[in-house]
Motif scaffolding. Structure first.
Motif, PDB file in Angstrom:
ATOM      1  N   VAL A  66       0.848  -1.184   0.000  1.00  0.00           N
ATOM      2  CA  VAL A  66       0.000   0.000   0.000  1.00  0.00           C
ATOM      3  C   VAL A  66       0.888   1.240   0.000  1.00  0.00           C
ATOM      4  CG1 VAL A  66      -1.754   1.302   1.280  1.00  0.00           C
ATOM      5  CG2 VAL A  66      -1.860  -1.197   1.206  1.00  0.00           C
ATOM      6  N   PRO A  67       0.674   2.177  -0.923  1.00  0.00           N
ATOM      7  CA  PRO A  67       1.498   3.397  -0.936  1.00  0.00           C
ATOM      8  C   PRO A  67       1.335   4.198   0.359  1.00  0.00           C
ATOM      9  CG  PRO A  67       0.214   3.189  -2.961  1.00  0.00           C
ATOM     10  CD  PRO A  67      -0.308   2.152  -2.014  1.00  0.00           C
ATOM     11  N   ARG A  68       2.387   4.935   0.704  1.00  0.00           N
ATOM     12  CA  ARG A  68       2.343   5.753   1.917  1.00  0.00           C
ATOM     13  C   ARG A  68       1.149   6.705   1.917  1.00  0.00           C
ATOM     14  NH1 ARG A  68       7.413   6.255   4.788  1.00  0.00           N
ATOM     15  NH2 ARG A  68       9.071   5.025   3.795  1.00  0.00           N
ATOM     16  N   SER A  69       0.789   7.210   0.751  1.00  0.00           N
ATOM     17  CA  SER A  69      -0.301   8.177   0.663  1.00  0.00           C
ATOM     18  C   SER A  69      -1.652   7.570   1.018  1.00  0.00           C
ATOM     19  CB  SER A  69      -0.373   8.779  -0.744  1.00  0.00           C
ATOM     20  OG  SER A  69      -0.606   7.759  -1.708  1.00  0.00           O
ATOM     21  N   ARG A  70      -1.742   6.233   1.015  1.00  0.00           N
ATOM     22  CA  ARG A  70      -3.011   5.589   1.343  1.00  0.00           C
ATOM     23  C   ARG A  70      -2.974   4.909   2.711  1.00  0.00           C
ATOM     24  NH1 ARG A  70      -3.263   3.574  -4.170  1.00  0.00           N
ATOM     25  NH2 ARG A  70      -3.246   1.419  -3.414  1.00  0.00           N
ATOM     26  N   HIS A  71      -1.968   5.216   3.513  1.00  0.00           N
ATOM     27  CA  HIS A  71      -1.977   4.779   4.910  1.00  0.00           C
ATOM     28  C   HIS A  71      -2.380   5.969   5.763  1.00  0.00           C
ATOM     29  CE1 HIS A  71      -1.116   2.796   8.649  1.00  0.00           C
ATOM     30  NE2 HIS A  71      -0.274   3.761   9.009  1.00  0.00           N
ATOM     31  N   LEU A  72      -3.491   5.844   6.460  1.00  0.00           N
ATOM     32  CA  LEU A  72      -4.040   6.924   7.265  1.00  0.00           C
ATOM     33  C   LEU A  72      -3.803   6.643   8.741  1.00  0.00           C
ATOM     34  CD1 LEU A  72      -7.472   7.186   5.412  1.00  0.00           C
ATOM     35  CD2 LEU A  72      -5.372   8.472   4.939  1.00  0.00           C
ATOM     36  N   GLU A  73      -3.238   7.613   9.439  1.00  0.00           N
ATOM     37  CA  GLU A  73      -3.036   7.508  10.880  1.00  0.00           C
ATOM     38  C   GLU A  73      -3.699   8.710  11.535  1.00  0.00           C
ATOM     39  OE1 GLU A  73       0.706   8.108  13.783  1.00  0.00           O
ATOM     40  OE2 GLU A  73       0.925   6.414  12.374  1.00  0.00           O
ATOM     41  N   ARG A  74      -4.574   8.459  12.481  1.00  0.00           N
ATOM     42  CA  ARG A  74      -5.333   9.537  13.099  1.00  0.00           C
ATOM     43  C   ARG A  74      -5.309   9.404  14.617  1.00  0.00           C
ATOM     44  NH1 ARG A  74      -4.822  10.752   8.573  1.00  0.00           N
ATOM     45  NH2 ARG A  74      -6.368  11.501   7.065  1.00  0.00           N
ATOM     46  N   THR A  75      -5.391  10.557  15.278  1.00  0.00           N
ATOM     47  CA  THR A  75      -5.458  10.641  16.736  1.00  0.00           C
ATOM     48  C   THR A  75      -6.673  11.471  17.117  1.00  0.00           C
ATOM     49  OG1 THR A  75      -3.038  10.600  16.876  1.00  0.00           O
ATOM     50  CG2 THR A  75      -4.233  11.346  18.829  1.00  0.00           C
ATOM     51  N   LYS A  76      -7.403  11.044  18.117  1.00  0.00           N
ATOM     52  CA  LYS A  76      -8.539  11.830  18.591  1.00  0.00           C
ATOM     53  C   LYS A  76      -8.028  13.153  19.160  1.00  0.00           C
ATOM     54  CE  LYS A  76     -12.790  11.490  21.334  1.00  0.00           C
ATOM     55  NZ  LYS A  76     -13.698  11.591  20.174  1.00  0.00           N
ATOM     56  N   MET A  77      -8.704  14.244  18.792  1.00  0.00           N
ATOM     57  CA  MET A  77      -8.274  15.571  19.226  1.00  0.00           C
ATOM     58  C   MET A  77      -9.377  16.242  20.046  1.00  0.00           C
ATOM     59  SD  MET A  77      -5.280  15.599  17.788  1.00  0.00           S
ATOM     60  CE  MET A  77      -4.713  17.316  17.809  1.00  0.00           C
ATOM     61  N   ARG A  78      -8.971  17.249  20.820  1.00  0.00           N
ATOM     62  CA  ARG A  78      -9.919  18.040  21.600  1.00  0.00           C
ATOM     63  C   ARG A  78      -9.445  19.486  21.613  1.00  0.00           C
ATOM     64  NH1 ARG A  78      -8.792  19.246  26.940  1.00  0.00           N
ATOM     65  NH2 ARG A  78     -10.975  18.970  27.498  1.00  0.00           N
ATOM     66  N   ASP A  79     -10.355  20.411  21.952  1.00  0.00           N
ATOM     67  CA  ASP A  79      -9.981  21.827  22.070  1.00  0.00           C
ATOM     68  C   ASP A  79      -8.998  21.993  23.222  1.00  0.00           C
ATOM     69  OD1 ASP A  79     -11.681  22.440  20.005  1.00  0.00           O
ATOM     70  OD2 ASP A  79     -13.355  22.984  21.330  1.00  0.00           O
ATOM     71  N   ASP A  80      -7.974  22.822  22.996  1.00  0.00           N
ATOM     72  CA  ASP A  80      -6.971  23.024  24.042  1.00  0.00           C
ATOM     73  C   ASP A  80      -7.273  24.219  24.944  1.00  0.00           C
ATOM     74  OD1 ASP A  80      -6.423  25.183  22.430  1.00  0.00           O
ATOM     75  OD2 ASP A  80      -4.384  24.570  21.905  1.00  0.00           O
TER      76      ASP A  80
ATOM     77  N   GLU B  95     -11.811   6.552  11.944  1.00  0.00           N
ATOM     78  CA  GLU B  95     -11.674   5.923  10.625  1.00  0.00           C
ATOM     79  C   GLU B  95     -12.710   6.478   9.653  1.00  0.00           C
ATOM     80  OE1 GLU B  95     -11.719   1.668   8.275  1.00  0.00           O
ATOM     81  OE2 GLU B  95     -12.358   1.732  10.365  1.00  0.00           O
ATOM     82  N   GLU B  96     -13.943   6.596  10.105  1.00  0.00           N
ATOM     83  CA  GLU B  96     -14.993   7.131   9.234  1.00  0.00           C
ATOM     84  C   GLU B  96     -14.631   8.534   8.763  1.00  0.00           C
ATOM     85  OE1 GLU B  96     -19.737   8.319   9.429  1.00  0.00           O
ATOM     86  OE2 GLU B  96     -18.922   6.843  10.827  1.00  0.00           O
ATOM     87  N   ALA B  97     -14.165   9.371   9.695  1.00  0.00           N
ATOM     88  CA  ALA B  97     -13.800  10.743   9.330  1.00  0.00           C
ATOM     89  C   ALA B  97     -12.606  10.772   8.383  1.00  0.00           C
ATOM     90  CB  ALA B  97     -13.495  11.550  10.583  1.00  0.00           C
ATOM     91  N   SER B  98     -11.702   9.800   8.522  1.00  0.00           N
ATOM     92  CA  SER B  98     -10.494   9.810   7.695  1.00  0.00           C
ATOM     93  C   SER B  98     -10.798   9.585   6.222  1.00  0.00           C
ATOM     94  CB  SER B  98      -9.514   8.735   8.198  1.00  0.00           C
ATOM     95  OG  SER B  98      -9.963   7.435   7.866  1.00  0.00           O
TER      96      SER B  98
END
Length: 341
Positions: free
Chosen positions: A88-102, A139-142
């Motif tokens: 799988v190309p690097r461009s199609r590997h998705l890595e996400r972290t849950k975020m919150r307002d700081d 994942e859905e958002a990604s």
């Protein structure tokens, strides 16, 4: 929900899907899943539709360690490597972290333990917010940008196949879960789920790693580099309420500061890390004869851990969203027999 799947029948036809996404945790089962998925995608001529996804859980994930001058990858690093090695190309590997307002108009990572402290209760089978909020929603958002790109071109909802490395051998719940089912459908996307290694045994997963010379995460071994599969039985969070008792004790011994932070949340919120045993009890058990040898002890002194602890102390000063509901009437099992050599 099997009858609502894009492909009629018990198995998906990969050519029916516009986006095919392998969920890589960095664990051995998801590597086996990715192997099967890519073989099927290449055979169907749709390898160019395959993406991979990893949801990072911050300091709660197994980190990288350096032992004897060699660096052993974190689960996030290994998931990315597994994706690349599968083609799988690097461009199609998705890595996400849950975020919150700081609080200052920006965003910051939202770690799982801080979320637990704010929520007020630890996870249970009926409230697995770690899976829902920290993985599935991410994942859905990604895929949203790709869905928005494809939707007008296709003139129909985008067909997404979510592929997981879950095995039925792991639990009764997973054994009952259909290997192929529909999980979501709306005007923009239809999402089906496929478990290609559901019927595999742990021995088959390990045989595949040996045959293909696939790297597995260091947490599976008695110590990094041992290659003996005598460490954690599963590569979940280093502190998971669904882990076996031995895996929980290994987590305490390998990451004592995470265990202490979890015990602090227990003390302040009045809830228990697991319904059958508290983290405080696990810490006590880890110090008794017969506890597993950790093989490695992680200091957890980096900036990510420091930020988590700062946020955690702030969270514990807030009013919880939910009051704990402990099963205080349920007798705890005797503690001494719970440690396996």
């Amino acid at each position: 929900m099997t009858s609502n799947t894009i492909t009629p029948g018990p198995m998906p036809d990969l050519t029916d899907y516009d986006i095919i996404c392998g969920n890589l945790s960095g664990g051995a089962d998801s590597r086996a899943m990715q192997h099967v998925l890519m073989e099927a995608a290449r055979a169907a001529g749709v390898a160019d539709r395959v993406w991979t996804f990893h949801a990072t859980l911050g300091p709660m994930e197994w980190p990288a360690v350096t032992v004897g001058g060699r660096r052993y990858a974190s689960v996030a690093e290994l998931a990315a490597r597994q994706s690349r090695e599968s083609g799988v190309p690097r461009s199609r590997h998705l890595e996400r972290t849950k975020m919150r307002d700081d609080g200052a108009g920006g965003q910051e990572p939202y770690d799982l333990l801080t979320y637990t402290a704010l929520y007020g209760r630890f996870m249970r089978l009926g409230t697995r917010y770690c899976t829902k909020g920290f993985k599935e929603q991410l994942e859905e958002a990604s895929h949203t940008l790709e869905v928005r790109r494809l939707r007008p071109l296709l003139g129909r909802p985008v067909r997404v196949l979510k592929v997981l490395g879950l095995r039925g051998e792991e639990s009764a719940t997973r054994a009952r879960r259909p290997a192929y089912r529909s999980v979501k459908s709306n005007a923009s996307r239809h999402v089906d789920e496929w478990l290609p290694v559901k019927a595999w045994t742990k021995a088959q997963v390990r045989e595949l790693h040996a045959e293909q010379d696939y790297e597995w995460h260091w947490c599976y071994d008695s110590e990094p580099g041992a290659g003996d599969w005598l460490g954690s039985s599963r590569c979940s969070c280093s502190s998971c309420f669904l882990a076996s008792r031995r895996d929980s004790l290994l987590g305490v011994l390998r990451r004592p500061r995470i265990a202490e932070a979890t015990a602090l949340v227990e003390q302040v919120r009045g809830d228990s890390f697991r319904p059958d045993i508290s983290m405080a009890d696990l810490i006590a058990l880890s110090r008794k004869p017969g506890a597993p040898r950790p093989g490695v002890v992680i200091e957890d002194e980096g900036p990510d851990f420091a930020r988590m602890m700062e946020r955690l102390h702030w969270a514990l000063e807030q009013e919880p969203r939910r009051l704990p509901e402990l099963a205080l009437s349920a007798p705890r099992r005797a503690l001494l027999p719970l440690i396996t050599p």
